[in-house]
Design an enzyme around this catalytic site. Structure first.
Site, PDB file in Angstrom:
ATOM      1  CG  LEU A 229      -1.903   1.167   1.329  1.00  0.00           C
ATOM      2  CD1 LEU A 229      -2.873   1.170   0.159  1.00  0.00           C
ATOM      3  CD2 LEU A 229      -2.654   1.108   2.658  1.00  0.00           C
ATOM      4  CG  ASP A 230      -0.578   4.746  -0.042  1.00  0.00           C
ATOM      5  OD1 ASP A 230      -1.150   4.770  -1.140  1.00  0.00           O
ATOM      6  OD2 ASP A 230      -1.158   5.007   1.037  1.00  0.00           O
ATOM      7  CD  GLU A 231       5.553   0.478   1.801  1.00  0.00           C
ATOM      8  OE1 GLU A 231       6.333  -0.414   1.422  1.00  0.00           O
ATOM      9  OE2 GLU A 231       5.198   0.606   2.982  1.00  0.00           O
TER      10      GLU A 231
END
Length: 286
Positions: A229-231
């Site tokens: 997530l979000d990486e």
């Protein structure tokens, strides 16, 4: 005389070695094509080589016919490569929830032809932005979601992506987390935008907490979606300066402007085939 317009873009990566640029250029020239733009990068840390070449070709040429002629070079250098026909616009789906700043920006840019894409639909888990989207003559698809219906909603979303032959999914402040399964399916084909306070200010009201902490720079990050997530690999980032005299609302307005601009740039880079994934990073030929 004005420069000849490119009709195709060749992107490639491989283990770095001597002779790649010459071999690629010779193959392009041997097929009666003319290089309009070329960029390359050798990553000293990974030993990988990346290249983007935009070129024109005879009227009778297709992406398939060029690929046949280029295949011997690709095999000789073990290239991971693609050739893109610029006359075929990628098909794009936008996902959005209630916040419309990034969507509004993309709808405008799409209406003036700034983004080389075919916008096929806007999908939302809320009805909030239906009138805005339908006012542009575009399909708006409402897929409400709850804890009880999350799996069914995502299955319908995945089916829509296939049915509409979507090449790129844009999460324009879509406030739902994609499952690992769908995120994996969309690797390299989905772009997300978020504020760049992460990981400092996770969760709700990040701008309020940033304001309370006296943050001086507000930024935004556009990246490819992955199960982490979000990486995912970062495509584009930017910042806006803020100060002690600004209110929370001014912080938020500054951040939303930055988000819209960063997302549009990232999408344009992707649509123009300027982004190559390099492990957890990207190479972006601007």
């Amino acid at each position: 005389m004005p420069a000849e317009a490119a009709r195709f873009v060749l992107t490639l990566s491989c283990d770095d070695r001597k002779g790649i640029v010459a071999a690629v250029a010779n193959s392009i020239a041997s097929q009666d094509c003319n290089i309009v733009e070329s960029a390359q990068y050798g990553d000293a840390e990974t030993g990988r080589f990346f290249m983007r070449v935009a070129f024109s070709g005879p009227d009778s040429m297709t992406g398939e016919s060029f690929a046949r002629g280029f295949r011997p070079v690709a095999t000789a250098y073990a290239l991971d490569w693609q050739v893109h026909d610029l006359t075929i616009k990628p098909r794009v789906m936008i996902l959005v929830s209630k916040l419309g700043h990034s969507l509004n920006d993309l709808l405008y840019r799409n209406s003036i032809g700034y983004l080389p894409m075919e916008l096929v639909s806007v999908v939302s888990n809320h009805e909030t932005l239906r009138r805005r989207v339908e006012g542009e003559g575009l399909p708006f698809i409402h897929l409400p979601v709850s804890a009880a219906t999350r799996d069914q909603q995502e299955a319908r979303l995945a089916a829509l992506i296939d049915e509409q032959r979507v090449d790129l999914v844009v999460l324009a402040r879509y406030m739902q987390v994609l499952s690992d399964r769908l995120a994996t399916k969309l690797i390299g084909k989905a772009i997300n935008i978020h504020h760049s306070f992460l990981p400092s200010f996770k969760g709700a009201k990040p701008y309020h907490r940033a304001h309370a902490q006296g943050v001086k720079l507000i930024g935004a990050t556009a990246h490819y979606v992955t199960p982490d997530l979000d990486e995912g690999p970062i495509i584009e980032q930017d910042v806006g300066r803020v100060d002690h005299a600004m209110s929370v609302d001014e912080f938020i307005a500054n951040g939303r402007d930055t988000e819209a601009t960063v997302l549009a740039r990232a999408i344009k880079f992707h649509l123009e085939h300027r982004v190559l994934i390099n492990g957890v990073r990207t190479v972006v030929f601007r």
